[in-house]
Design a protein around this motif. Structure first.
Motif, PDB file in Angstrom:
ATOM      1  N   GLU A  51       0.837  -1.209   0.000  1.00 21.07           N
ATOM      2  CA  GLU A  51       0.000   0.000   0.000  1.00 21.07           C
ATOM      3  C   GLU A  51       0.868   1.254   0.000  1.00 21.07           C
ATOM      4  OE1 GLU A  51      -4.203  -1.385   2.036  1.00 21.07           O
ATOM      5  OE2 GLU A  51      -2.705  -0.438   3.346  1.00 21.07           O
ATOM      6  N   LEU A  52       1.919   1.256   0.808  1.00 20.42           N
ATOM      7  CA  LEU A  52       2.821   2.410   0.826  1.00 20.42           C
ATOM      8  C   LEU A  52       3.535   2.586  -0.512  1.00 20.42           C
ATOM      9  CD1 LEU A  52       4.255   2.010   4.431  1.00 20.42           C
ATOM     10  CD2 LEU A  52       2.830   3.916   3.597  1.00 20.42           C
ATOM     11  N   LEU A  53       3.933   1.475  -1.139  1.00 26.20           N
ATOM     12  CA  LEU A  53       4.556   1.569  -2.465  1.00 26.20           C
ATOM     13  C   LEU A  53       3.616   2.187  -3.489  1.00 26.20           C
ATOM     14  CD1 LEU A  53       6.611  -1.678  -3.193  1.00 26.20           C
ATOM     15  CD2 LEU A  53       7.443   0.661  -3.040  1.00 26.20           C
ATOM     16  N   PHE A  54       2.361   1.782  -3.474  1.00 28.72           N
ATOM     17  CA  PHE A  54       1.387   2.367  -4.388  1.00 28.72           C
ATOM     18  C   PHE A  54       1.205   3.850  -4.096  1.00 28.72           C
ATOM     19  CE2 PHE A  54       0.443  -1.729  -5.991  1.00 28.72           C
ATOM     20  CZ  PHE A  54      -0.309  -1.563  -7.146  1.00 28.72           C
ATOM     21  N   ALA A  55       1.077   4.216  -2.812  1.00 27.56           N
ATOM     22  CA  ALA A  55       0.916   5.625  -2.458  1.00 27.56           C
ATOM     23  C   ALA A  55       2.087   6.449  -2.995  1.00 27.56           C
ATOM     24  CB  ALA A  55       0.786   5.784  -0.949  1.00 27.56           C
ATOM     25  N   GLU A  85       3.059  -2.919  16.480  1.00 28.57           N
ATOM     26  CA  GLU A  85       3.865  -2.334  15.412  1.00 28.57           C
ATOM     27  C   GLU A  85       3.222  -2.589  14.046  1.00 28.57           C
ATOM     28  OE1 GLU A  85       8.030  -3.623  13.478  1.00 28.57           O
ATOM     29  OE2 GLU A  85       8.181  -2.998  15.581  1.00 28.57           O
ATOM     30  N   LEU A  86       2.749  -3.798  13.829  1.00 23.67           N
ATOM     31  CA  LEU A  86       2.123  -4.138  12.549  1.00 23.67           C
ATOM     32  C   LEU A  86       0.813  -3.374  12.347  1.00 23.67           C
ATOM     33  CD1 LEU A  86       2.837  -7.963  12.542  1.00 23.67           C
ATOM     34  CD2 LEU A  86       3.853  -6.249  11.015  1.00 23.67           C
ATOM     35  N   LYS A  87       0.004  -3.282  13.395  1.00 24.88           N
ATOM     36  CA  LYS A  87      -1.233  -2.500  13.284  1.00 24.88           C
ATOM     37  C   LYS A  87      -0.918  -1.029  13.011  1.00 24.88           C
ATOM     38  CE  LYS A  87      -4.623  -5.214  15.839  1.00 24.88           C
ATOM     39  NZ  LYS A  87      -5.543  -5.248  16.989  1.00 24.88           N
ATOM     40  N   GLY A  88       0.121  -0.508  13.646  1.00 19.31           N
ATOM     41  CA  GLY A  88       0.536   0.878  13.406  1.00 19.31           C
ATOM     42  C   GLY A  88       0.953   1.096  11.961  1.00 19.31           C
ATOM     43  N   LEU A  89       1.690   0.134  11.409  1.00 22.47           N
ATOM     44  CA  LEU A  89       2.118   0.245  10.014  1.00 22.47           C
ATOM     45  C   LEU A  89       0.919   0.156   9.071  1.00 22.47           C
ATOM     46  CD1 LEU A  89       4.569   0.567   8.170  1.00 22.47           C
ATOM     47  CD2 LEU A  89       4.756  -1.929   8.131  1.00 22.47           C
ATOM     48  N   LEU A  90      -0.036  -0.718   9.378  1.00 25.24           N
ATOM     49  CA  LEU A  90      -1.255  -0.802   8.564  1.00 25.24           C
ATOM     50  C   LEU A  90      -2.082   0.476   8.659  1.00 25.24           C
ATOM     51  CD1 LEU A  90      -2.454  -4.468   9.069  1.00 25.24           C
ATOM     52  CD2 LEU A  90      -1.801  -3.388   6.913  1.00 25.24           C
ATOM     53  N   ASP A  91      -2.143   1.067   9.836  1.00 21.17           N
ATOM     54  CA  ASP A  91      -2.827   2.351   9.971  1.00 21.17           C
ATOM     55  C   ASP A  91      -2.148   3.412   9.115  1.00 21.17           C
ATOM     56  OD1 ASP A  91      -4.700   1.330  11.770  1.00 21.17           O
ATOM     57  OD2 ASP A  91      -3.676   2.133  13.547  1.00 21.17           O
ATOM     58  N   GLU A  92      -0.813   3.445   9.183  1.00 25.16           N
ATOM     59  CA  GLU A  92      -0.052   4.409   8.385  1.00 25.16           C
ATOM     60  C   GLU A  92      -0.285   4.186   6.895  1.00 25.16           C
ATOM     61  OE1 GLU A  92       4.549   5.557   7.205  1.00 25.16           O
ATOM     62  OE2 GLU A  92       4.197   4.149   8.850  1.00 25.16           O
ATOM     63  N   SER A  93      -0.212   2.952   6.448  1.00 25.50           N
ATOM     64  CA  SER A  93      -0.382   2.699   5.006  1.00 25.50           C
ATOM     65  C   SER A  93      -1.792   3.066   4.557  1.00 25.50           C
ATOM     66  CB  SER A  93      -0.040   1.249   4.650  1.00 25.50           C
ATOM     67  OG  SER A  93      -0.960   0.332   5.197  1.00 25.50           O
ATOM     68  N   GLY A  94      -2.787   2.803   5.395  1.00 31.39           N
ATOM     69  CA  GLY A  94      -4.153   3.188   5.062  1.00 31.39           C
ATOM     70  C   GLY A  94      -4.309   4.698   4.967  1.00 31.39           C
ATOM     71  N   ARG A  95      -3.739   5.412   5.934  1.00 31.26           N
ATOM     72  CA  ARG A  95      -3.806   6.886   5.916  1.00 31.26           C
ATOM     73  C   ARG A  95      -3.087   7.451   4.703  1.00 31.26           C
ATOM     74  NH1 ARG A  95      -2.258   6.212  11.123  1.00 31.26           N
ATOM     75  NH2 ARG A  95      -0.196   7.070  10.677  1.00 31.26           N
ATOM     76  N   GLU A  96      -1.897   6.931   4.423  1.00 32.62           N
ATOM     77  CA  GLU A  96      -1.115   7.458   3.298  1.00 32.62           C
ATOM     78  C   GLU A  96      -1.787   7.164   1.965  1.00 32.62           C
ATOM     79  OE1 GLU A  96       1.293   9.518   3.203  1.00 32.62           O
ATOM     80  OE2 GLU A  96       2.012   9.480   5.265  1.00 32.62           O
ATOM     81  N   ILE A 130      -4.458  -2.364  -6.182  1.00 38.22           N
ATOM     82  CA  ILE A 130      -4.096  -2.340  -4.766  1.00 38.22           C
ATOM     83  C   ILE A 130      -5.293  -2.739  -3.905  1.00 38.22           C
ATOM     84  CG2 ILE A 130      -4.487   0.141  -4.417  1.00 38.22           C
ATOM     85  CD1 ILE A 130      -1.871  -2.165  -2.696  1.00 38.22           C
ATOM     86  N   THR A 131      -6.495  -2.407  -4.330  1.00 42.66           N
ATOM     87  CA  THR A 131      -7.689  -2.808  -3.580  1.00 42.66           C
ATOM     88  C   THR A 131      -7.826  -4.322  -3.565  1.00 42.66           C
ATOM     89  OG1 THR A 131      -8.779  -0.735  -4.178  1.00 42.66           O
ATOM     90  CG2 THR A 131     -10.197  -2.534  -3.412  1.00 42.66           C
ATOM     91  N   THR A 132      -7.668  -4.946  -4.714  1.00 40.96           N
ATOM     92  CA  THR A 132      -7.800  -6.401  -4.781  1.00 40.96           C
ATOM     93  C   THR A 132      -6.609  -7.097  -4.133  1.00 40.96           C
ATOM     94  OG1 THR A 132      -6.905  -6.469  -7.042  1.00 40.96           O
ATOM     95  CG2 THR A 132      -9.313  -6.362  -6.803  1.00 40.96           C
ATOM     96  N   HIS A 133      -5.437  -6.503  -4.196  1.00 42.75           N
ATOM     97  CA  HIS A 133      -4.255  -7.063  -3.538  1.00 42.75           C
ATOM     98  C   HIS A 133      -4.492  -7.154  -2.031  1.00 42.75           C
ATOM     99  CE1 HIS A 133      -0.303  -6.737  -1.493  1.00 42.75           C
ATOM    100  NE2 HIS A 133       0.097  -7.564  -2.452  1.00 42.75           N
ATOM    101  N   THR A 134      -4.962  -6.072  -1.450  1.00 42.11           N
ATOM    102  CA  THR A 134      -5.224  -6.050  -0.015  1.00 42.11           C
ATOM    103  C   THR A 134      -6.300  -7.066   0.343  1.00 42.11           C
ATOM    104  OG1 THR A 134      -4.507  -3.756   0.192  1.00 42.11           O
ATOM    105  CG2 THR A 134      -5.986  -4.591   1.911  1.00 42.11           C
TER     106      THR A 134
END
Length: 151
Positions: A51-55, A85-96, A130-134
């Protein structure tokens, strides 16, 4: 296509991931279906990284992305076991990714972008990817949680 139509589609697709998060415990992170398959913890990390790569690479967000799960020969070595840590990274990737989607002008969704990781596609196609990947990996996580045992 307009951003205000595409953003809710992405958000709904991402619920395949976010609806599971409350039921994931630290003990779940090491679960995998097969010794050679990826664990729930690895999949968490992978979803966030992509997700971060796509952003960054598709939608132009100024980000630094540290990759641990993307590339040739990458294997799950059981390192991703810190749930917070993983939930934090997922939150960040979702926000970004949401911010990146919101940054797009309505007319830009048919613009083609080319990246080393993902090839050439329109921004709308990239959002679909990215939607289908997730959602794909979220489905894997659900199956692992339901049927797999620890380690």
């Amino acid at each position: 296509m307009t951003t205000d139509i595409l953003l809710p589609i992405w958000k709904m697709g991402r619920t395949r991931l976010t609806n599971q998060l409350a039921a994931i415990t630290p003990e779940c992170l090491s679960r995998r279906i097969h010794p050679d398959s990826n664990s729930i913890g690895w999949l968490f990390r992978h979803i966030a990284e992509v997700e971060l790569l796509f952003a960054k690479n598709v939608f132009g967000r100024p980000l630094q992305v540290k990759l641990s799960t993307v590339g040739q020969g990458i294997k799950d070595l059981g390192h991703f076991t810190n749930l917070e840590e993983l939930k934090g990274l997922l939150d960040e990737s979702g926000r970004e990714l949401e911010a990146a989607i919101l940054d797009q002008e309505d007319g830009s969704w048919t613009t083609e972008v080319t990246t080393r990781e993902f090839g050439t596609m329109t921004k709308a196609e990239a959002l679909s990817r990215i939607t289908t990947h997730t959602a794909w990996h979220a489905g894997q996580m659900a199956i692992i949680k339901k049927y797999a045992t620890a380690g």
